[in-house]
Scaffold this motif. Structure first.
Motif, PDB file in Angstrom:
ATOM      1  N   UNK A 128     -36.364  83.343 -33.133  1.00 47.66           N
ATOM      2  CA  UNK A 128     -37.206  84.549 -32.437  1.00 47.66           C
ATOM      3  C   UNK A 128     -38.601  84.282 -32.369  1.00 47.66           C
ATOM      4  N   UNK A 129     -39.200  84.290 -33.728  1.00 45.53           N
ATOM      5  CA  UNK A 129     -40.542  84.195 -33.898  1.00 45.53           C
ATOM      6  C   UNK A 129     -41.186  82.859 -33.218  1.00 45.53           C
ATOM      7  N   UNK A 130     -40.472  81.655 -33.433  1.00 42.03           N
ATOM      8  CA  UNK A 130     -41.186  80.539 -32.972  1.00 42.03           C
ATOM      9  C   UNK A 130     -41.116  80.726 -31.168  1.00 42.03           C
ATOM     10  N   UNK A 131     -40.000  81.050 -30.692  1.00 37.53           N
ATOM     11  CA  UNK A 131     -39.893  81.202 -29.180  1.00 37.53           C
ATOM     12  C   UNK A 131     -40.851  82.201 -28.552  1.00 37.53           C
ATOM     13  N   UNK A 132     -41.325  83.347 -29.552  1.00 41.04           N
ATOM     14  CA  UNK A 132     -42.231  84.202 -28.884  1.00 41.04           C
ATOM     15  C   UNK A 132     -43.696  83.541 -29.226  1.00 41.04           C
ATOM     16  N   UNK A 133     -43.912  82.717 -30.323  1.00 35.34           N
ATOM     17  CA  UNK A 133     -45.362  82.131 -30.375  1.00 35.34           C
ATOM     18  C   UNK A 133     -45.246  80.824 -29.170  1.00 35.34           C
ATOM     19  N   UNK A 134     -44.239  80.020 -28.901  1.00 37.51           N
ATOM     20  CA  UNK A 134     -44.203  79.308 -27.681  1.00 37.51           C
ATOM     21  C   UNK A 134     -44.593  79.867 -26.558  1.00 37.51           C
ATOM     22  N   UNK A 135     -43.946  81.013 -26.254  1.00 39.63           N
ATOM     23  CA  UNK A 135     -44.462  81.898 -25.211  1.00 39.63           C
ATOM     24  C   UNK A 135     -45.758  82.372 -25.104  1.00 39.63           C
ATOM     25  N   UNK A 136     -46.402  82.487 -26.220  1.00 31.76           N
ATOM     26  CA  UNK A 136     -47.931  83.229 -26.135  1.00 31.76           C
ATOM     27  C   UNK A 136     -48.584  81.737 -25.975  1.00 31.76           C
ATOM     28  N   UNK A 137     -48.269  80.651 -26.492  1.00 30.27           N
ATOM     29  CA  UNK A 137     -49.041  79.451 -26.134  1.00 30.27           C
ATOM     30  C   UNK A 137     -48.769  79.069 -24.744  1.00 30.27           C
ATOM     31  N   UNK A 138     -47.791  79.044 -24.100  1.00 32.82           N
ATOM     32  CA  UNK A 138     -47.651  78.686 -22.848  1.00 32.82           C
ATOM     33  C   UNK A 138     -48.475  79.739 -21.984  1.00 32.82           C
ATOM     34  N   UNK A 139     -48.515  80.976 -22.282  1.00 27.67           N
ATOM     35  CA  UNK A 139     -49.268  81.691 -21.460  1.00 27.67           C
ATOM     36  C   UNK A 139     -50.651  81.398 -21.702  1.00 27.67           C
ATOM     37  N   UNK A 140     -51.120  81.321 -22.904  1.00 30.79           N
ATOM     38  CA  UNK A 140     -52.392  81.377 -22.956  1.00 30.79           C
ATOM     39  C   UNK A 140     -53.151  79.942 -22.864  1.00 30.79           C
TER      40      UNK A 140
END
Ligand code: HEM
Length: 421
Positions: free
Chosen positions: A84-96
């Motif tokens: 869950x934490x890594x998917x969230x970070x991946x989601x942030x990286x994709x957006x940013x």
């Protein structure tokens, strides 16, 4: 083995796409954790029994009587949390890095579905040990669902299979957790990968689009291998040192104090402490989800850059927004808790207005004022502005979650972390 990797990747990739700080390997790490979840989940399934009279004892049996049972249970628990934490970070990286737009917008929407699925997998798994923690955390979380308008109570009854947690709830959660959701996750991950390939690989900054092509093996696969080894090492260390929680057997007549939702819902639970349930459980989360699903379809001033934070100006405004959102959220929590309780102060007015519409308007007013006066100074483009709104929401969400997890103690009063559990 060689051809397995070649099925996941094209034969050749641009040199610049292999740089670690392009993606930090977050998507790949998520895949590895999914594999780990599946293997450890199947192993646990050999002994786990999904009936209220047996579930808790079967977990105790796994802990104490099965060879490496405790370790496998810990691996399953920690890989779920990390996923869950890594998917969230991946989601942030994709957006940013702006990789959610144009030909990647369908994948963004499927990514959001994946994130939701991972939350659901964690949530359905939470109940299975049938201990006090599980029982009461799922009770408060499903109570939150009951606050949804019109269909909230019916939805809660459907999810629980009755008015409170019972054998049907456990059976349904077990079936979703071990069959339906993992199957859906696998299908979506395969589709997600196919969409990445279809878009021609990850988004690269303009200056790097012409970078030379290099064979994927060993240039990319070798780096992925190192990341995978490091992740497995961390997972092993965590699983050896920290046991997955297990309290006493569930007791429906004796509730825990504080009764907290699982940590990924702690932000919503914290919102409920300050807003009318209709706003905390429905209006605010739904608006955020609509915003996230809507952003790829907005018209922007420039094409996506592939550069972190779009530009130097974008980075500065994001930093300023993250600071502002964190401070204002913290200030709002303290203010509402200790100084001004709208519901008490304006008791003759219906709570829907005093504790719902009014604080929501105040928050929106603060955001609007901030964007009007402060961000105008940065002269932001449309994409930088959307990025600032995104950063505002994420920073506020993180602060709410941290307060809910670490700073709420007995009777859900604010306290210090060492008194919070
Ligand atoms: C189970 C969860 C997920 C897995 C296994 C996964 C896997 C991956 C992988 C391996 C990539 C290739 C590049 C990279 O590693 O960053 C990727 C790219 C991408 N992911 Fe995910 N992902 C997941 C969740 C998400 C989420 C939650 C979102 C966003 C809402 C998302 C949106 C995207 C997009 C738009 C791309 C293309 C990025 C680009 O072209 O630069 N994914 N994903």
């Amino acid at each position: 083995m060689h051809s397995i990797f070649l099925h996941l990747h094209p034969r050749q990739v641009k040199q610049s796409a292999t740089r670690f700080n392009r993606t930090f390997g977050l998507g790949g790490m998520a895949v590895l954790l999914i594999v780990c979840q599946l293997i450890t989940g199947v192993l646990l399934r050999f002994y786990y029994s999904p009936f209220p009279a047996e579930a808790y004892n079967s977990v105790l049996f796994i802990k104490h009587n099965v060879l490496f049972g405790q370790f496998v249970r810990n691996m399953h628990y920690w890989s779920g949390v990390f996923l869950l934490l890594l998917a969230f970070l991946h989601f942030l990286r994709v957006f940013l890095t702006g990789a959610f737009r144009d030909k990647r917008k369908t994948n963004w929407i499927f990514g959001l579905m994946l994130l939701l699925l991972i939350v659901l997998l964690n949530f359905t798994g939470y109940l299975l040990p049938w201990d006090q923690l599980a029982y009461w955390a799922i009770t408060v979380s499903t109570n939150i669902i009951g606050y949804l308008p019109i269909f909230g109570q019916s939805l809660r009854t459907i999810i629980l299979g009755g008015n409170e947690l019972n054998a049907d709830t456990l059976r349904a959660f077990f079936t979703f957790h071990t069959a339906l959701l993992p199957l859906l996750l696998l299908v979506l991950v395969v589709y997600h990968f196919w969409q990445v390939r279809k878009a021609g690989g990850i988004l690269l900054p303009d200056g790097e689009k012409e970078s030379e092509m290099v064979p994927v093996m060993p240039n990319l696969v070798f780096k992925e291998f190192i990341v995978a080894l490091a992740l497995i090492a961390v997972l092993f260390i965590f699983s050896a040192l920290f046991n997955a929680p297990l309290l006493q057997k569930a007791n429906p007549t004796f509730s825990l104090n504080p009764t907290k939702a699982p940590w990924y819902f702690a932000g919503v639970q914290e919102l409920l402490m300050h807003f009318h349930p209709f706003f905390a459980a429905f209006i605010i989360p739904t608006s955020v989800m609509v915003f996230l699903a809507w952003i790829p379809f907005l018209k922007y001033d420039n094409p996506p850059t592939g550069i972190w934070f779009i530009s130097e100006k974008g980075r500065k405004s994001s930093e300023a927004t993250a600071k502002f959102a964190s401070i204002i959220t913290l200030f709002g929590i303290l203010f509402n808790e200790y100084l001004l309780n709208f519901e008490l102060l304006l008791s003759p007015i219906p709570a829907f207005i005093s504790n719902g519409i009014l604080p929501t308007l105040i928050v929106v007013g603060f955001m609007a004022g901030y964007y009007k006066y402060y961000l105008k100074k940065f002269k932001l483009s449309k994409e930088e502005l959307v990025q600032a709104v995104f950063v505002f929401i994420i920073a506020a969400f993180i602060v709410l979650t941290l307060v809910g997890v670490f700073f709420r103690g007995k009777d859900m009063a604010l306290t210090f972390p060492w008194n919070a559990w």
